[in-house]
Enzyme design. Sequence first.
Site, short mmCIF file in Angstrom:
data_model
loop_
_atom_site.label_atom_id
_atom_site.label_comp_id
_atom_site.label_asym_id
_atom_site.label_seq_id
_atom_site.Cartn_x
_atom_site.Cartn_y
_atom_site.Cartn_z
CG HIS A 230 -0.83 1.31 -6.77
ND1 HIS A 230 -0.80 2.31 -7.71
CD2 HIS A 230 -1.24 1.89 -5.60
CE1 HIS A 230 -1.18 3.45 -7.16
NE2 HIS A 230 -1.44 3.24 -5.87
CB CYS B 252 -1.63 3.21 -2.43
SG CYS B 252 -3.20 2.33 -2.22
#
Length: 244
Positions: free
Chosen positions: A205, A219
């Site tokens: 992301h 992440c």
Amino acid sequence: MLPASSHISRHRHPVSRAALGTALLVGLVGLAVPAAPAAAAPTSAAATAVTLAASSQPTLRQGSRGAAVTTLQSRLTALRYDVGGVDGIFGPSTHHAVVAFQKVNGLVRDGIVGPRTWAALDRPVIPKPKYHHPGYSVEVNLTRQVLYLGRNGVVFRILDASSGTASTPTPTGNWTVQRRIDGWRQSDLGLLWRPNYFYRGYAVHGATSVPTYPASHGCVRVPVPAMDRLWATIRIGTPVHIYR
């Protein structure tokens, strides 16, 4: 040199070797010596490499502007680093492209283009994807802290990235993109821009903070503008490979 058809008669015109040498030297004075033919100019990336090696380049950093920045951006773009565009302005996207280049080439990750980074741009490491897919694929090298967008066995784009810390590591393995959100998502651990989920709550992301070291909760972060440029090439089902 005398023509092959000419000869010197020793009986009719006796001449010493020293005198002959002097006469030849006098005869050659004033003759134009043709210049050697110019070498063909190198092309494409080779021309850029020669330019970088042959000239003294200034030290560049975020905020720099001008022709040297344009040269830098053009070179990084040719090497597939995501500068966001060649405009002669050393902004955040160029900074992250420089950091990604320094990571791949084992340099200090300071985002400053000094002599060592210029030298590496002359003879760079050319990364290759570990996996071959006919379409786009995402590979994250946790050791280098970079993301490769691969296609047909070639690295198509290289992005600066930051993965999970030692206490919240990014899982290694082979997955596919399972879910996407086109916008901001407020998670329990922070804001995620355009997350592409590949395993449970783990995603690639965009983020407003992408340090040069592992800093996320698991992440894979990339800069927000870089995710915007990456967004159109990723789909549900795009392969994602995470490795060290």
